[in-house]
Design an enzyme around this catalytic site. Structure first.
Site, PDB file in Angstrom:
ATOM      1  CB  VAL A  48      33.227  39.895  36.567  1.00 18.64           C
ATOM      2  CG1 VAL A  48      34.451  40.165  37.422  1.00 18.64           C
ATOM      3  CG2 VAL A  48      33.223  40.786  35.356  1.00 18.64           C
ATOM      4  CB  CYS A  49      35.139  35.055  38.459  1.00 18.98           C
ATOM      5  SG  CYS A  49      35.818  33.931  39.539  1.00 18.98           S
ATOM      6  CG  LEU A  50      34.936  41.124  42.229  1.00 19.06           C
ATOM      7  CD1 LEU A  50      36.452  41.086  42.139  1.00 19.06           C
ATOM      8  CD2 LEU A  50      34.427  42.440  41.640  1.00 19.06           C
TER       9      LEU A  50
END
Ligand SMILES: [Zn+2]
Lengths: 579, 159
Positions: B91-93
């Site tokens: 996940v790109c957060l």
């Protein structure tokens, strides 16, 4: 006159006798250890044990002066003891151990507890953290020391009375995502890493031909980072194409250079530009206009009088970088053609350094990143913070001197000792500071107590142990973590209570962390040994400290001026702090 | 490591005391019967009144040795359909990025709520996979259908 007459005068009769009767441990027989050992011997310690797991290598010889060429591949600890026997004027008993200090079978807690004082002469955080934890378990005084180039520090540690090694937040080196390095660099260091670890490696160094599994693995890594399939395909392709280029190392320099520049700085960049998603929020790179430099470059190559290569502190122009790339490539392919199978990057091998400097600068200019001088790039590419023998010698001197306080009174609460910093700052070569109190948020010493727990057998159940611990320390309910990360019991995890300690992995040398489920008492860390009878350490647990708002300690830490970028630290100093 | 395990057990306690409705989060069980504190599994319910609402989406949370100075890695299953989830599931957060908004004070609750928000409110500037990103940008109908299909597949995921 007896040999120790002056020593007695300097130390005082009583302390001299204390020291003579003491048994101390020196962990590490490298840069600092080689210096420290002679200081300790000449201070008159009765018995010194030396532990190191390493063997001697050629690169040690420039600063570890007790070792000679003939000692290469032999045990550091063993050779060190042999080397110092010649000047063992005070008949110190020297005992070397070749082994890993973290090995609990070789070095059980009973062995550790036989020492009066521990001197660290280590070069890595893991071992330092471990020795620090042992010092906390046993409440032994520990002298921590470290150097980085011209900087160094000694830190006397009096467990629970002064700062311990874990009280001070550490910097960890930054790693760069593959995609940043290969597709979207934004800092000089990205281009330097690319030139050194990708381009140079692929062209000249020993590279394995990748198996399909390895390639699939590489693709996975890229997939975990990158934005689209196009970029991945492009990156995977590039590696193959470089392999083709590598074959050109057997052709002429002109052919090699033209192919190299056209591929790396023109075609590859054009391909990157075509992946539009990359440039939505970034500045697009501009391919090198090789043709415009071509004629100037060839006349520069023909005239033999260029001194560009010798000007290491100047920032070279694009033309000059192309010239350096040409000359470096020429030397490198000459070497390959005259029989060197492969060439590894070495900051002291000028051909390899010139290649990396010019290639990374050319890439930087394409991406609109600052171009740097050879001197500056060398520092980054070479991971250079040189280990300096003089700094090691000075720090070892302070390590010995600052420990002497302890042998006056043998009291851990005696904090007369200072932490000492050595640096190259004008008028401040040596600075000292009184010891700080433990960091109230240190999980190792402020938020927990430690001690040795003796188990008479591993056949008992976990429930029995839980009951014993709760009763002994007046905990209401607890959680138990065995070793690094194994939670074996807590409020809603009671699956294991009827199992034997043995089956759960309890063994000698393992640690058990006890935490209060009701947050009233502090944490308790127990070092497990197998003994005659069951015994818990006599400790009065402190009330648990609660921190409302966690502060971001790392950001607030005052950083010493002139401290180098963390990526180039090889042996980080143990502390960075203004005095 | 001392700090990491102390903190993780603290997180486990915090979670028991207070966690958002419909979520679960717990350390994975190892073969030897212990719980691995550095390796958590969690279920993220899609927000009410969004196309995600029918599913409870599984993630894994991996904590490094130097947690909480360094952030954990959060992953969905491979090929999870979402514009900001890489094909590998990562996940790109920004709150999980050391160079962006990660702070040691961020709790597991903050993380799972952040992930829940990201599900129904993707970040169009941070594409991580082609199919979902393209559909989200150019073909909302296709996007909605795919998300709802996926929600059905994760309808019964639970602890
Ligand atoms: Zn501490």
């Amino acid at each position: 006159m007896a040999k120790d007459t002056y020593l007695k005068k300097v130390l005082g009769e009583e302390r001299f006798n204390h020291i003579k009767a003491s048994k101390v441990l020196m962990v590490g027989a490298g840069g600092i250890g080689c210096e420290l050992i002679k200081n300790l011997m000449l201070t008159g310690f009765g018995e010194i044990h030396i532990v190191d797991l390493d063997t001697i290598t050629l690169s040690n010889l420039n600063r570890q002066f007790l070792f000679r060429q003939k000692d290469i591949n032999k045990s550091k600890a063993m050779i060190l003891v042999k080397a110092v026997e010649k000047f063992n004027y005070f008949d110190c008993k020297l005992i070397p151990h070749h082994g890993n200090i973290m090995n609990t079978e070789l070095f059980p807690i009973s062995w550790w507890s036989s020492f009066d004082y521990i001197y660290n002469a280590l070069d890595n955080v893991e071992a330092r953290t471990y020795v620090n934890s042992i010092a906390l378990f046993l409440k032994k005084p520990l002298m921590e020391s470290g150097t980085t180039g011209f900087q160094g520090q000694v830190l006397p540690i009096y467990p629970y009375q002064s700062e311990c090694f874990d009280c001070i937040p550490k910097d960890t080196p930054t790693t760069y995502p593959v995609c940043t390095i290969r597709s979207t660099p934004s800092k000089p260091v990205h281009c330097i890493t690319w030139a050194k670890e990708f381009l140079f490696m692929q062209l000249f160094d020993e590279v394995q031909i990748l198996s399909p599994e390895k390639l699939a693995e590489q693709r996975k890594i890229l997939e975990s980072e990158t934005t689209d399939k196009k970029e991945i395909d492009n990156l995977m392709n590039e590696t193959n194409e470089l392999n083709d280029l590598r074959k050109l190392t057997s052709s002429t320099i002109e052919e090699f250079m033209d192919n190299l520049v056209n591929k790396i700085f023109v075609k590859d960049i054009e391909k990157l530009i075509r992946i539009d998603s990359l440039w939505k929020y970034r500045k697009q790179p501009v391919p090198l206009d090789y043709a415009t430099y071509n004629s100037e470059l060839s006349s520069m190559v023909k005239s033999t009088s260029s001194d560009v290569l010798h000007n290491e502190t100047k920032v070279w122009s694009i033309l000059e970088n192309l010239y350096v790339l040409y000359q470096a490539s020429k030397s490198l392919i000459d070497r390959i053609q005259s029989g060197e199978k492969f060439i590894s990057f070495d900051k002291d091998d000028d051909d390899t350094l010139n290649f990396v400097v010019s290639a990374s600068n050319l890439r930087s200019s394409i991406f609109g990143i600052d171009v740097m001088s050879k001197f500056d790039i060398k520092q980054i590419a070479g991971n250079i913070i040189p280990a300096i023998a003089t700094t090691n010698a000075i720090i070892s001197g302070f390590s010995d001197l600052q420990s002497l306080n302890y042998f006056k009174s043998y009291e851990l609460s005696n904090q007369d000792a200072n932490t000492v910093f050595v640096s190259m700052k004008p008028n401040r070569f040596v600075a000292r500071a009184t010891l700080a109190s433990p960091n109230p948020q240190c999980a190792s010493c402020s938020l927990s107590s430690r001690g040795i727990m003796s188990l008479s057998s591993l056949d008992g159940t976990l429930q029995e142990l839980i009951d014993n611990i709760k009763e002994f320390y007046k905990y209401e309910d607890i959680s138990l973590i065995l070793g690094k990360n194994k939670l074996i019991y807590d409020f809603d995890f009671e699956d294991n209570v009827d199992r034997s300690l043995n089956s759960l992995g309890f063994k000698s040398g393992e640690t058990l962390l006890v935490q209060d489920d009701n947050d009233e008492l502090e944490n308790l860390e127990l070092y497990i040994i197998i003994g005659e009878e069951f015994k818990l350490p006599e400790l009065t647990l402190r009330a648990k400290k609660v921190f409302k708002e966690e502060t971001d300690a790392e950001d607030d830490e005052p950083i010493e001026e002139g401290v180098v970028d963390d990526i180039i630290e090889v042996e980080p100093p143990i502390k960075k702090q203004k005095v | 490591m001392s700090l990491a395990k102390t903190r993780l057990q603290e997180e486990r306690k915090l979670w028991r005391k207070d966690h958002p409705f419909g979520f679960f989060a717990k350390p994975e069980k190892s073969a030897d019967g212990s719980l691995d504190l550095t390796n958590w599994r969690a279920g993220i319910p899609g927000r009410k009144d969004t196309i995600w609402e029918e599913g409870i989406y599984p993630i894994t949370i991996n904590f490094p040795n130097d947690y909480p100075s360094k952030p954990p890695k959060v992953k969905f299953p491979e090929n999870f359909y979402h514009p900001n989830v890489y094909p590998s599931g990562t996940v790109c957060l920004s709150i999980l990025n050391e160079e962006q908004d990660w702070r040691p004070a961020i709790t597991i609750k903050d993380i799972v709520l952040g992930v829940q928000e990201l599900l129904s409110d993707p970040n169009p500037d941070s594409p991580a996979q082609e199919p979902a990103w393209k559909a989200f940008a150019k073909d909302k109908e296709l996007y909605t259908r795919k998300v709802k299909e996926q929600a059905k597949r994760y309808q019964n995921y639970n602890a």
